[in-house]
Scaffold this motif. Structure first.
Motif, PDB file in Angstrom:
ATOM      1  N   ASN A 117       0.802  -1.396   0.070  1.00 37.35           N
ATOM      2  CA  ASN A 117      -0.008  -0.008  -0.081  1.00 37.35           C
ATOM      3  C   ASN A 117       0.669   1.368   0.112  1.00 37.35           C
ATOM      4  O   ASN A 117       0.311   2.164  -0.485  1.00 37.35           O
ATOM      5  N   ALA A 118       2.323   1.254   0.456  1.00 41.18           N
ATOM      6  CA  ALA A 118       3.022   2.457   0.464  1.00 41.18           C
ATOM      7  C   ALA A 118       2.958   3.165  -0.917  1.00 41.18           C
ATOM      8  O   ALA A 118       3.316   2.352  -1.996  1.00 41.18           O
ATOM      9  N   GLY A 119       2.841   4.525  -0.804  1.00 42.17           N
ATOM     10  CA  GLY A 119       2.934   5.007  -2.075  1.00 42.17           C
ATOM     11  C   GLY A 119       3.189   6.558  -2.087  1.00 42.17           C
ATOM     12  O   GLY A 119       2.879   7.170  -1.049  1.00 42.17           O
ATOM     13  N   VAL A 120       3.584   7.169  -3.047  1.00 44.47           N
ATOM     14  CA  VAL A 120       3.668   8.805  -2.920  1.00 44.47           C
ATOM     15  C   VAL A 120       2.849   9.185  -4.254  1.00 44.47           C
ATOM     16  O   VAL A 120       2.776   9.004  -5.319  1.00 44.47           O
ATOM     17  N   ALA A 121       2.075  10.310  -3.409  1.00 47.67           N
ATOM     18  CA  ALA A 121       1.001  10.933  -4.388  1.00 47.67           C
ATOM     19  C   ALA A 121       1.796  12.360  -4.809  1.00 47.67           C
ATOM     20  O   ALA A 121       1.794  13.137  -3.914  1.00 47.67           O
ATOM     21  N   ASP A 122       2.140  12.467  -5.994  1.00 43.03           N
ATOM     22  CA  ASP A 122       2.988  13.713  -6.471  1.00 43.03           C
ATOM     23  C   ASP A 122       2.505  14.019  -7.899  1.00 43.03           C
ATOM     24  O   ASP A 122       2.688  13.427  -8.808  1.00 43.03           O
ATOM     25  N   PHE A 123       1.573  15.162  -8.000  1.00 42.42           N
ATOM     26  CA  PHE A 123       0.899  15.419  -9.093  1.00 42.42           C
ATOM     27  C   PHE A 123       1.483  16.800  -9.714  1.00 42.42           C
ATOM     28  O   PHE A 123       1.869  17.571  -9.056  1.00 42.42           O
ATOM     29  N   GLY A 124       1.741  16.932 -10.912  1.00 44.77           N
ATOM     30  CA  GLY A 124       2.030  17.982 -11.579  1.00 44.77           C
ATOM     31  C   GLY A 124       2.027  17.788 -13.046  1.00 44.77           C
ATOM     32  O   GLY A 124       2.060  16.731 -13.607  1.00 44.77           O
TER      33      GLY A 124
ATOM     34  N   ARG B  89      12.050  14.266  -9.411  1.00 44.38           N
ATOM     35  CA  ARG B  89      10.719  13.865  -9.258  1.00 44.38           C
ATOM     36  C   ARG B  89      10.189  12.698  -9.557  1.00 44.38           C
ATOM     37  O   ARG B  89       9.352  11.894  -8.950  1.00 44.38           O
ATOM     38  N   TRP B  90      10.413  12.387 -10.942  1.00 40.50           N
ATOM     39  CA  TRP B  90       9.788  11.145 -11.577  1.00 40.50           C
ATOM     40  C   TRP B  90      10.271  10.003 -10.827  1.00 40.50           C
ATOM     41  O   TRP B  90       9.472   8.996 -10.464  1.00 40.50           O
ATOM     42  N   ARG B  91      11.658  10.069 -10.352  1.00 40.65           N
ATOM     43  CA  ARG B  91      12.357   8.756  -9.605  1.00 40.65           C
ATOM     44  C   ARG B  91      11.588   8.679  -8.097  1.00 40.65           C
ATOM     45  O   ARG B  91      11.650   7.656  -7.824  1.00 40.65           O
ATOM     46  N   ARG B  92      11.314   9.919  -7.737  1.00 43.42           N
ATOM     47  CA  ARG B  92      10.692   9.802  -6.324  1.00 43.42           C
ATOM     48  C   ARG B  92       9.534   9.001  -6.178  1.00 43.42           C
ATOM     49  O   ARG B  92       9.251   8.290  -5.378  1.00 43.42           O
ATOM     50  N   VAL B  93       8.845   9.322  -7.365  1.00 42.34           N
ATOM     51  CA  VAL B  93       7.447   8.486  -7.283  1.00 42.34           C
ATOM     52  C   VAL B  93       7.717   7.148  -7.463  1.00 42.34           C
ATOM     53  O   VAL B  93       7.034   6.158  -6.909  1.00 42.34           O
TER      54      VAL B  93
ATOM     55  N   GLU C 259      10.307   5.047  -7.348  1.00 40.08           N
ATOM     56  CA  GLU C 259      11.124   4.187  -6.450  1.00 40.08           C
ATOM     57  C   GLU C 259      10.167   3.799  -5.355  1.00 40.08           C
ATOM     58  O   GLU C 259      10.410   2.604  -4.829  1.00 40.08           O
ATOM     59  N   THR C 260       9.295   4.377  -4.778  1.00 44.44           N
ATOM     60  CA  THR C 260       8.151   3.785  -3.904  1.00 44.44           C
ATOM     61  C   THR C 260       7.027   3.205  -4.557  1.00 44.44           C
ATOM     62  O   THR C 260       6.624   1.943  -4.170  1.00 44.44           O
ATOM     63  N   ASN C 261       6.500   3.805  -5.412  1.00 43.77           N
ATOM     64  CA  ASN C 261       5.044   3.451  -6.050  1.00 43.77           C
ATOM     65  C   ASN C 261       5.331   2.080  -6.615  1.00 43.77           C
ATOM     66  O   ASN C 261       4.435   1.080  -6.813  1.00 43.77           O
ATOM     67  N   LEU C 262       6.577   2.064  -7.484  1.00 43.92           N
ATOM     68  CA  LEU C 262       6.579   0.646  -8.306  1.00 43.92           C
ATOM     69  C   LEU C 262       7.818  -0.108  -7.862  1.00 43.92           C
ATOM     70  O   LEU C 262       7.728  -1.335  -7.616  1.00 43.92           O
ATOM     71  N   ASP C 263       8.958   0.377  -7.624  1.00 42.86           N
ATOM     72  CA  ASP C 263      10.166  -0.386  -6.988  1.00 42.86           C
ATOM     73  C   ASP C 263       9.944  -0.957  -5.834  1.00 42.86           C
ATOM     74  O   ASP C 263      10.215  -2.082  -5.713  1.00 42.86           O
TER      75      ASP C 263
ATOM     76  N   LEU D  49      -2.052  15.723 -14.938  1.00 46.90           N
ATOM     77  CA  LEU D  49      -1.245  16.090 -13.640  1.00 46.90           C
ATOM     78  C   LEU D  49      -0.580  14.937 -13.076  1.00 46.90           C
ATOM     79  O   LEU D  49       0.087  14.799 -12.091  1.00 46.90           O
ATOM     80  N   ARG D  50      -0.833  13.802 -13.861  1.00 47.11           N
ATOM     81  CA  ARG D  50      -0.481  12.374 -13.126  1.00 47.11           C
ATOM     82  C   ARG D  50       0.791  11.614 -14.273  1.00 47.11           C
ATOM     83  O   ARG D  50       0.398  10.215 -14.346  1.00 47.11           O
ATOM     84  N   VAL D  51       1.663  12.240 -14.829  1.00 48.91           N
ATOM     85  CA  VAL D  51       2.562  11.479 -15.748  1.00 48.91           C
ATOM     86  C   VAL D  51       3.381  10.686 -14.911  1.00 48.91           C
ATOM     87  O   VAL D  51       3.571   9.450 -15.314  1.00 48.91           O
ATOM     88  N   ALA D  52       3.805  11.008 -13.834  1.00 48.42           N
ATOM     89  CA  ALA D  52       4.602   9.883 -12.733  1.00 48.42           C
ATOM     90  C   ALA D  52       3.795   9.109 -11.980  1.00 48.42           C
ATOM     91  O   ALA D  52       3.928   7.858 -12.193  1.00 48.42           O
ATOM     92  N   TYR D  53       2.594   9.640 -11.524  1.00 48.11           N
ATOM     93  CA  TYR D  53       1.923   8.927 -10.542  1.00 48.11           C
ATOM     94  C   TYR D  53       1.092   7.704 -11.395  1.00 48.11           C
ATOM     95  O   TYR D  53       1.139   6.592 -10.846  1.00 48.11           O
ATOM     96  N   GLY D  54       0.594   8.124 -12.294  1.00 50.28           N
ATOM     97  CA  GLY D  54      -0.518   7.251 -13.214  1.00 50.28           C
ATOM     98  C   GLY D  54       0.383   6.277 -13.880  1.00 50.28           C
ATOM     99  O   GLY D  54       0.186   5.065 -13.998  1.00 50.28           O
TER     100      GLY D  54
END
Length: 250
Positions: free
Chosen positions: A83-90, A99-103, A105-109, A143-148
């Motif tokens: 469930n751990a995740g980073v919500a970063d929108f832009g 910024r891409w990697r911050r999302v 590394e937690t959400n997928l890695d 606004l969700r290029v990395a998150y989505g």
């Protein structure tokens, strides 16, 4: 050691904490994982049947140590909830690589690392994996290029897990929450965004953390013993109605 053990990441708040409470209600023990130490300690303070473990799921060595500690304490793992995740929108043009990697590394890695480390223990119990993605991984929105993209990766990773781990009796499924009425969402969503979501969601409301947790706990239970490789949108029907809201474009 016959009592089932669920390992829940991002357990200090939101969906992770709600899921923890629902597991406890069903008689499970829970290993609560988070990297926010004060929030994790506060969340666990009034709960019975839990142990807390501090871990950043994006760091391989930390994940390896986590599983050693969890197995030393409980001796088994019956379910892993990633469930751990980073919500970063832009906007795309404002999303630099850092910024891409911050999302990612937690959400997928983090999902990859946690699942890989859990497999030996899950083989022993014929356990379950539930990965938390998002409707933002099912269809594109602004606004969700990395998150989505990270959540779309989680969806496919879930299918890979189901395909490869099924022979060991391990089930893997994915839950894609829609708009959820968390404290954070209510703090950042303007009245215009809230009204737009209500108009676009067939059930005409946000979901609750507990409603998402109920789906997660079901997928980890014996009631879902023949369910694997599935992607379930717990979103009030939002994913079925189209893409994008004008209120979310700026």
């Amino acid at each position: 050691m016959t009592q089932k053990l669920a390992l829940v990441t991002g357990a200090a708040r939101g969906i992770g904490l709600a899921t923890t409470r629902l597991f406890l209600r069903e008689g499970w023990q829970v290993a609560m994982i988070d990297r926010d130490v004060p929030a994790l300690e506060a969340a666990a303070a009034d709960l019975q049947g839990v142990e807390t473990f501090v871990c950043d799921v994006s760091i391989p060595d930390a994940v390896d140590q986590l599983f050693k500690d969890v197995l030393a304490r409980f001796g088994r793992i019956d379910a892993l909830v990633n469930n751990a995740g980073v919500a970063d929108f832009g906007p795309i043009e404002e999303t630099d690589f850092a910024r891409w990697r911050r999302v990612m590394e937690t959400n997928l890695d983090g999902v990859f690392l946690m699942t890989q480390a859990a497999v030996p223990a899950l083989k022993e119990t014929k356990g379950a994996i539930v990965n938390i993605a998002s409707i933002s991984g099912l269809r594109a929105s602004t606004l969700r290029v990395a998150y989505g993209t990270s959540k779309a990766g989680v969806i496919h990773l879930t299918k890979q897990q189901a395909a490869e781990l099924g022979e060991y009796g391990i089930r893997a499924n994915c839950v894609c929450p829609g708009p959820v009425r968390t404290k954070l969402a209510m703090a950042v969503h303007t009245p215009e965004i809230i009204a737009a979501y209500h108009d676009a969601i067939p059930l005409n409301r946000y979901g609750s953390e507990e409603e998402i947790g109920e789906v997660i706990v079901f997928l980890c239970s014996a009631k879902a013993s023949y369910v694997t490789g599935q992607v379930i949108a717990s979103d009030g029907g939002f994913e079925s109605t189209g893409v994008g809201l004008p209120a979310l474009r700026t």
